[in-house]
Design a protein around this motif. Sequence first.
Motif, mmCIF file in Angstrom:
data_model
loop_
_atom_site.group_PDB
_atom_site.id
_atom_site.type_symbol
_atom_site.label_atom_id
_atom_site.label_comp_id
_atom_site.label_asym_id
_atom_site.label_seq_id
_atom_site.Cartn_x
_atom_site.Cartn_y
_atom_site.Cartn_z
ATOM 1 N N ASP A 190 13.011 49.423 4.154
ATOM 2 C CA ASP A 190 11.674 49.103 4.665
ATOM 3 C C ASP A 190 10.598 49.842 4.401
ATOM 4 O OD1 ASP A 190 10.350 46.985 6.239
ATOM 5 O OD2 ASP A 190 10.142 48.773 7.737
ATOM 6 N N LYS A 191 11.132 51.144 4.614
ATOM 7 C CA LYS A 191 10.197 52.361 4.308
ATOM 8 C C LYS A 191 9.603 52.428 2.717
ATOM 9 C CE LYS A 191 10.199 57.273 4.574
ATOM 10 N NZ LYS A 191 10.864 58.653 4.779
ATOM 11 N N TYR A 192 10.576 52.201 2.042
ATOM 12 C CA TYR A 192 10.432 52.104 0.785
ATOM 13 C C TYR A 192 9.433 51.045 0.120
ATOM 14 C CZ TYR A 192 11.061 51.739 -4.294
ATOM 15 O OH TYR A 192 11.078 51.481 -5.959
ATOM 16 N N MET A 193 9.592 49.832 0.747
ATOM 17 C CA MET A 193 8.948 48.595 0.426
ATOM 18 C C MET A 193 7.475 48.840 0.836
ATOM 19 S SD MET A 193 11.377 45.247 0.633
ATOM 20 C CE MET A 193 11.589 45.565 2.474
ATOM 21 N N THR A 194 7.275 49.502 2.115
ATOM 22 C CA THR A 194 5.953 49.800 2.739
ATOM 23 C C THR A 194 4.977 50.689 1.830
ATOM 24 O OG1 THR A 194 6.707 49.411 4.784
ATOM 25 C CG2 THR A 194 4.616 50.528 4.840
ATOM 26 N N GLU A 195 5.758 51.589 1.424
ATOM 27 C CA GLU A 195 5.026 52.993 0.552
ATOM 28 C C GLU A 195 5.009 52.640 -0.724
ATOM 29 O OE1 GLU A 195 7.843 55.859 0.798
ATOM 30 O OE2 GLU A 195 7.192 56.668 2.888
ATOM 31 N N SER A 204 7.171 37.736 -1.217
ATOM 32 C CA SER A 204 6.609 37.443 -2.428
ATOM 33 C C SER A 204 7.814 36.587 -3.669
ATOM 34 C CB SER A 204 6.370 38.809 -3.177
ATOM 35 O OG SER A 204 6.211 38.470 -4.583
ATOM 36 N N LYS A 205 7.044 35.813 -4.143
ATOM 37 C CA LYS A 205 7.952 35.042 -5.005
ATOM 38 C C LYS A 205 8.635 36.028 -6.151
ATOM 39 C CE LYS A 205 5.666 30.790 -4.257
ATOM 40 N NZ LYS A 205 5.040 29.551 -4.734
ATOM 41 N N ASN A 206 8.122 37.439 -6.155
ATOM 42 C CA ASN A 206 8.448 38.125 -7.137
ATOM 43 C C ASN A 206 9.533 38.857 -6.642
ATOM 44 O OD1 ASN A 206 6.651 37.392 -9.002
ATOM 45 N ND2 ASN A 206 5.285 38.875 -7.965
ATOM 46 N N LEU A 207 10.643 39.047 -7.469
ATOM 47 C CA LEU A 207 12.106 39.731 -7.036
ATOM 48 C C LEU A 207 11.667 41.262 -6.588
ATOM 49 C CD1 LEU A 207 15.051 39.848 -6.517
ATOM 50 C CD2 LEU A 207 15.300 40.521 -8.978
ATOM 51 N N ILE A 208 12.062 41.773 -5.636
ATOM 52 C CA ILE A 208 11.810 43.204 -5.081
ATOM 53 C C ILE A 208 13.154 43.812 -5.865
ATOM 54 C CG2 ILE A 208 11.535 45.012 -3.368
ATOM 55 C CD1 ILE A 208 10.223 42.633 -1.787
ATOM 56 N N LYS A 209 12.998 44.953 -6.616
ATOM 57 C CA LYS A 209 14.259 45.756 -7.167
ATOM 58 C C LYS A 209 14.431 46.822 -6.031
ATOM 59 C CE LYS A 209 13.988 43.969 -11.765
ATOM 60 N NZ LYS A 209 13.863 44.411 -13.232
ATOM 61 N N LEU A 210 15.405 46.917 -5.482
ATOM 62 C CA LEU A 210 16.001 47.906 -4.688
ATOM 63 C C LEU A 210 16.961 48.637 -5.288
ATOM 64 C CD1 LEU A 210 15.791 46.360 -1.140
ATOM 65 C CD2 LEU A 210 14.080 47.717 -2.299
ATOM 66 N N SER A 211 17.087 50.122 -4.805
ATOM 67 C CA SER A 211 18.390 50.823 -5.448
ATOM 68 C C SER A 211 19.651 50.383 -4.622
ATOM 69 C CB SER A 211 17.787 52.273 -4.884
ATOM 70 O OG SER A 211 17.688 52.362 -3.523
ATOM 71 N N LEU A 212 20.862 50.806 -5.517
ATOM 72 C CA LEU A 212 21.990 50.781 -5.284
ATOM 73 C C LEU A 212 22.127 51.789 -3.809
ATOM 74 C CD1 LEU A 212 24.153 50.834 -8.245
ATOM 75 C CD2 LEU A 212 23.320 48.921 -6.994
ATOM 76 N N GLN A 213 22.971 51.713 -3.212
ATOM 77 C CA GLN A 213 23.299 52.633 -1.850
ATOM 78 C C GLN A 213 24.652 53.146 -1.942
ATOM 79 O OE1 GLN A 213 23.599 51.100 2.462
ATOM 80 N NE2 GLN A 213 22.680 49.195 1.392
ATOM 81 N N LYS A 214 24.713 54.501 -1.692
ATOM 82 C CA LYS A 214 26.053 55.197 -1.658
ATOM 83 C C LYS A 214 25.904 55.925 -0.317
ATOM 84 C CE LYS A 214 29.503 57.337 -3.811
ATOM 85 N NZ LYS A 214 30.112 57.496 -5.285
ATOM 86 N N CYS A 215 26.767 55.448 0.685
ATOM 87 C CA CYS A 215 26.707 56.166 2.126
ATOM 88 C C CYS A 215 28.254 56.993 2.125
ATOM 89 C CB CYS A 215 26.808 54.939 2.858
ATOM 90 S SG CYS A 215 25.502 53.971 3.309
ATOM 91 N N VAL A 216 27.973 58.232 2.524
ATOM 92 C CA VAL A 216 29.114 59.216 2.787
ATOM 93 C C VAL A 216 28.946 59.899 4.257
ATOM 94 C CG1 VAL A 216 30.122 61.271 2.055
ATOM 95 C CG2 VAL A 216 29.292 59.793 0.518
ATOM 96 N N CYS A 217 30.115 59.785 5.041
ATOM 97 C CA CYS A 217 30.105 60.549 6.427
ATOM 98 C C CYS A 217 31.041 61.718 6.080
ATOM 99 C CB CYS A 217 30.503 59.639 7.257
ATOM 100 S SG CYS A 217 30.392 60.352 8.847
ATOM 101 N N PHE A 218 30.610 62.820 6.271
ATOM 102 C CA PHE A 218 31.480 64.083 6.242
ATOM 103 C C PHE A 218 31.897 64.367 7.743
ATOM 104 C CE2 PHE A 218 28.234 64.112 2.907
ATOM 105 C CZ PHE A 218 29.015 64.812 1.752
ATOM 106 N N TYR A 219 33.231 64.484 7.856
ATOM 107 C CA TYR A 219 33.617 64.848 9.199
ATOM 108 C C TYR A 219 34.386 66.028 9.402
ATOM 109 C CZ TYR A 219 33.453 59.730 11.083
ATOM 110 O OH TYR A 219 32.966 58.618 11.348
ATOM 111 N N LYS A 220 34.308 66.744 10.372
ATOM 112 C CA LYS A 220 34.828 68.239 10.749
ATOM 113 C C LYS A 220 35.938 67.484 11.810
ATOM 114 C CE LYS A 220 34.773 72.857 11.430
ATOM 115 N NZ LYS A 220 36.017 72.949 12.133
ATOM 116 N N VAL A 221 36.983 66.938 11.680
ATOM 117 C CA VAL A 221 37.759 66.368 12.695
ATOM 118 C C VAL A 221 39.106 66.863 12.496
ATOM 119 C CG1 VAL A 221 38.727 64.170 13.659
ATOM 120 C CG2 VAL A 221 36.306 64.232 12.710
ATOM 121 N N THR A 222 39.697 67.242 13.577
ATOM 122 C CA THR A 222 41.160 67.771 13.456
ATOM 123 C C THR A 222 42.180 66.624 13.979
ATOM 124 O OG1 THR A 222 40.881 68.780 15.666
ATOM 125 C CG2 THR A 222 40.147 70.274 13.499
#
Length: 129
Positions: free
Chosen positions: A93-98, A105-123
């Motif tokens: 949403d922020k990217y599209m606003t900026e 729009s009838k034009n395709l909005i091209k958005l980036s792929l997303q890669k989500c990573v969660c780093f845990y420090k869990v014992t």
Amino acid sequence: MNKVNKKHKDHVFKFIFGRNKQWALNLYNVVNGFDYPDPDAIEFNTIDEIFHIGMQNDVSFLLFFVLSIWEHHSTFNPNMPIRMFLYAAQLYDKYMTEHDCYRYSKNLIKLSLQKCVCFYKVTDEQPSK
């Protein structure tokens, strides 16, 4: 009983990887098995709680049209996929606003792929599902 300040560790992760492009690129390369050499290609876009009340993420950036969303936690949270989905929606949403992208729009909005990573420090041992 001593109480641990969990936000302290969170701030350290944000400080190390959310402000320094070279350090973020080094971790990105290690996590993804790449060897990109140019840290200036990183465009940080982390959600800041000041502007998006109640929602913030640790580190996010665009690199080669891939949206990387990183979270660091010291305790297990089974709802991280939902939270990262919501972070991605806020970032798109922020990217599209900026970039003046009109979502109806009838034009395709091209958005980036997303890669989500969660780093845990869990014992503690965690469930497999």
